[in-house]
Design a protein around this motif. Structure first.
Motif, mmCIF file in Angstrom:
data_model
loop_
_atom_site.group_PDB
_atom_site.id
_atom_site.type_symbol
_atom_site.label_atom_id
_atom_site.label_comp_id
_atom_site.label_asym_id
_atom_site.label_seq_id
_atom_site.Cartn_x
_atom_site.Cartn_y
_atom_site.Cartn_z
ATOM 1 N N PRO A 22 -40.430 -55.481 112.146
ATOM 2 C CA PRO A 22 -39.296 -55.003 111.364
ATOM 3 C C PRO A 22 -39.369 -53.528 110.969
ATOM 4 C CG PRO A 22 -39.996 -57.153 110.584
ATOM 5 C CD PRO A 22 -41.026 -56.695 111.562
ATOM 6 N N ASP A 23 -40.577 -52.964 110.838
ATOM 7 C CA ASP A 23 -40.687 -51.581 110.382
ATOM 8 C C ASP A 23 -41.467 -50.676 111.331
ATOM 9 O OD1 ASP A 23 -43.172 -52.686 110.003
ATOM 10 O OD2 ASP A 23 -43.432 -51.952 107.954
ATOM 11 N N ASP A 61 -34.148 -62.527 107.779
ATOM 12 C CA ASP A 61 -32.810 -62.176 108.269
ATOM 13 C C ASP A 61 -32.604 -62.759 109.670
ATOM 14 O OD1 ASP A 61 -30.391 -61.047 108.872
ATOM 15 O OD2 ASP A 61 -31.045 -58.965 108.688
ATOM 16 N N ALA A 73 -35.714 -58.202 109.779
ATOM 17 C CA ALA A 73 -36.622 -58.575 108.699
ATOM 18 C C ALA A 73 -36.893 -60.078 108.743
ATOM 19 C CB ALA A 73 -36.028 -58.168 107.358
ATOM 20 N N ALA A 113 -35.392 -52.044 109.834
ATOM 21 C CA ALA A 113 -35.359 -53.306 110.559
ATOM 22 C C ALA A 113 -34.081 -53.431 111.363
ATOM 23 C CB ALA A 113 -35.473 -54.476 109.587
ATOM 24 N N GLY A 137 -37.010 -62.218 113.087
ATOM 25 C CA GLY A 137 -36.312 -62.684 111.905
ATOM 26 C C GLY A 137 -36.335 -64.198 111.809
#
Length: 488
Positions: free
Chosen positions: A36-37, A131, A128, A103, A278
Motif C-alpha cells: 500500500p505504501d 480497502d 490499503a 495506496a 486490500g
C-alpha cells in the motif's frame, strides 16, 4: 550527448570533459512486490550484458544509482527518491524500495547512473489493507524459452497496461543452443553464476520483455528451468551433464542468486510469500520446486503407486502449514494460489499421470484441498504455469467420483514461447478420463483476470505464431468465476 564543447570568454579556450561511461541501462527497468505504501524498483547496470564473465562490462567497483518516483511521466514533481549502491558482487543489480507512496495509486519511475537516465517504468501500489479498492486486472504467464520463438506475448501484455503481472516460472531456460530453433541461446548449458548472469542478460535485452516489465509491477516465482529441468528439492532427476554433489549444489545456489539479482523481488524475502490486494484478493506465491520430495517412480508420466504415499509433499511441511494458515485468515474475497505445476488430476485411460506435477504428490494435494474446505475458504483459485498449454479445471473433492463436490478452480496459463506456434485445437486431451478438465488451448500467450468482489472474468489470450514477430493477440475463450461458487 557524450561530450560538450565550451568556449570560454574571448580566449577561445576549448575544454573537452571526459567521455561519459557507456549506457548502463541495457536491460531496462522493472518493479514488483506492490504494497500500500511502497514498491520495489529494479534495474541492473550492464553496458555489455553478454560478456562471458557475467559482469556486463562493468568495472569492479560499486556504483551509486539514483532513483525517483513521480505521479506523471514528465517527472514534474518527484514524490519519492533516493540513492542505492549497485555492487559488483551483485552484478550491479539494484533493488530499491520506494516508500512514502499513496495506496492504490499509479506512479512512474526511473534511474540515473554514470551520467545516464534509464527508460521510464510504470508501476502502482496495492490498496490499503481494509480497502476493496478498484477492480483489479492482472495477467499471468510462464515458460519463455528464448530459442522457441519471439516474445510477442510479452509485447501484447505490455499493451494491456494491467495493474499487475504474475510470472509463474521458467523465466529463462538453461540449455545450450539447439539447431533449427527460431533463435539460439548464447553459449552451452549454463552451470556457473557467470553463465546464469549472461543468460539473463541475453533474455532481458529483448525489447518485448523489457516493455512488459516497464508496463506494470510483477510478482514472480521460479520453476525448474530457472535452475535445471525437472530437479526436485536438492535432487537431480538425471546426471546430464555429469556433476558431482558439490558441483550441483554450486549450480543450484548460483541459479537462485542470479534469479534474485534479475527480478524485482523484495530484498531478503522468501520466494514463497503472501501479497495482499486490500480486501479484494490475496496472492499466495508458492515454491513447489525447492522443498519437494523426489519425483515418484523416477520419471514424468507413469502409473505409479508411490505417488499415493501419505508422507509425500510438493511444498514441504513448513510451506504447507504457512499456506493453510494464510488461507484461514480470509484476508481477501479471492485467494489466488500462484504456483508452478499442474494441480488438478490428469490421467490417461491407462492410469498414467505426470509425476512432476501434483499428481505425483497426491496426498499433498488432498491435504491442501481439504484444508481450504475445512477452513471455509470461499473462493480458492489455483494459478498454474509449466505445462506450455492453457487449461481451465474444476478441482474436485474426489477425482475418482465425477459427481463429488467442486471445491475450487484451476487456471493454467499457456507459455510465452515454449512448444512453438502450437495449433488451433481446443479439444481437451484425455477428456473421458478427466471430466473436470473444462478447457484447453495449444496457442502461446497469457491469461488475463479481471477481479471484482462478486466475480472474476478470465480471458485466455493467444497469439497465432511466435516463429515470426508481431502476431496479434486474441481472446480464445472467456469464463466467469462467481463469488461462493467454485469451479468453471
Amino acid at each position: 550527448m557524450d561530450r560538450r564543447t565550451f568556449v570560454l570568454g574571448g580566449l577561445g579556450a576549448v575544454v573537452m570533459p571526459r567521455r561519459a561511461a557507456a549506457y548502463p541501462f541495457s536491460l531496462g527497468v522493472a518493479s514488483g512486490e506492490p504494497a500500500p505504501d511502497n514498491v520495489v524498483l529494479w534495474t541492473r547496470l550492464a553496458p555489455s550484458p553478454l560478456d562471458a564473465d557475467g559482469h556486463g562490462g562493468m568495472p569492479s567497483g560499486d556504483v551509486p544509482v539514483q532513483w525517483e518516483v513521480s505521479e506523471n511521466e514528465s517527472f514534474g514533481t518527484t514524490v519519492s527518491a533516493g540513492t542505492v549502491t549497485a555492487r559488483y558482487a551483485d552484478a550491479h543489480a539494484v533493488h530499491a524500495v520506494a516508500g512514502g507512496l499513496r495506496a492504490d495509486a499509479e506512479y512512474h519511475y526511473r534511474f540515473r547512473a554514470q551520467g545516464h537516465i534509464s527508460p521510464v517504468g510504470r508501476t502502482r501500489t496495492a490498496p490499503a489493507a481494509g480497502d476493496a479498492g478498484r477492480e483489479l486486472t492482472f495477467l499471468f504467464a510462464s515458460c519463455a524459452n528464448f530459442e522457441a520463438g519471439y516474445f510477442t506475448a510479452y509485447r501484447r501484455m505490455a499493451e494491456e497496461r494491467a495493474d499487475l503481472v504474475l510470472h509463474l516460472g521458467d523465466y529463462i531456460y538453461e540449455g545450450g543452443p539447439k539447431p533449427g530453433h527460431v533463435r539460439q541461446h548464447l553459449g552451452p548449458e549454463i552451470l556457473t553464476l557467470a553463465d546464469y548472469r549472461r543468460r539473463y542478460g541475453q533474455y532481458k535485452t529483448d525489447p518485448d520483455l523489457q516493455a512488459a516489465h516497464a508496463a506494470a509491477p510483477w510478482l514472480v516465482v521460479p520453476d525448474d528451468h530457472d535452475v535445471e529441468d525437472d530437479f526436485a528439492g536438492t535432487e537431480r532427476l538425471d546426471n546430464i551433464p555429469a556433476l558431482s554433489a558439490s558441483q550441483w549444489a554450486a549450480r543450484r545456489s548460483a541459479a537462485y542468486q542470479a534469479y534474485r539479482e534479475h527480478l524485482p523481488l523484495r530484498p531478503g524475502s522468501r520466494l514463497y510469500r503472501r501479497i495482499r490486494w486490500g480486501r479484494l484478493a490475496t496472492f499466495h506465491m508458492l515454491d513447489t520446486r525447492q522443498f519437494r520430495d523426489r519425483q515418484a517412480c523416477g520419471g514424468l508420466w507413469k502409473a505409479c503407486a508411490d505417488a499415493n504415499r501419505p508422507g509425500r509433499s510438493i511444498t514441504g511441511s513448513a510451506q504447507e502449514a504457512w499456506l493453510l494458515d494464510g488461507l484461514a485468515q480470509k484476508q481477501g474475497a479471492w485467494d489466488f494460489l500462484a504456483q508452478q505445476v499442474f494441480f488438478a488430476r490428469q490421467v490417461t485411460a491407462r492410469g498414467m499421470a505426470n509425476m512432476d506435477a501434483w499428481d505425483g504428490y497426491r496426498a499433498s494435494r488432498d491435504r491442501i484441498q481439504r484444508g481450504w474446505v475445512e477452513r471455509g475458504v470461499r473462493n480458492p483459485v489455483v494459478l498454474t504455469g509449466d505445462i506450455h498449454t492453457a487449461w481451465a479445471n474444476n478441482l474436485k473433492a474426489d477425482y475418482a467420483d465425477p459427481g463429488s463436490a467442486t471445491v475450487g478452480t484451476e487456471l493454467v496459463c499457456t507459455s510465452i514461447t515454449s512448444r512453438g506456434d502450437g495449433a488451433a485445437s481446443t479439444t481437451v486431451p484425455n477428456a473421458a478420463s478427466n471430466p473436470h478438465l473444462r478447457f484447453y488451448s495449444d496457442r502461446r500467450g497469457y491469461t488475463r483476470a479481471t477481479v471484482g468482489a462478486a466475480r472474476v472474468r478470465v480471458d485466455f489470450r493467444g497469439v497465432d505464431a511466435v516463429s515470426r514477430r508481431g502476431a496479434a493477440v486474441r481472446t480464445i475463450r472467456s469464463f466467469t468465476l462467481r463469488d461462493g461458487r467454485p469451479g468453471i
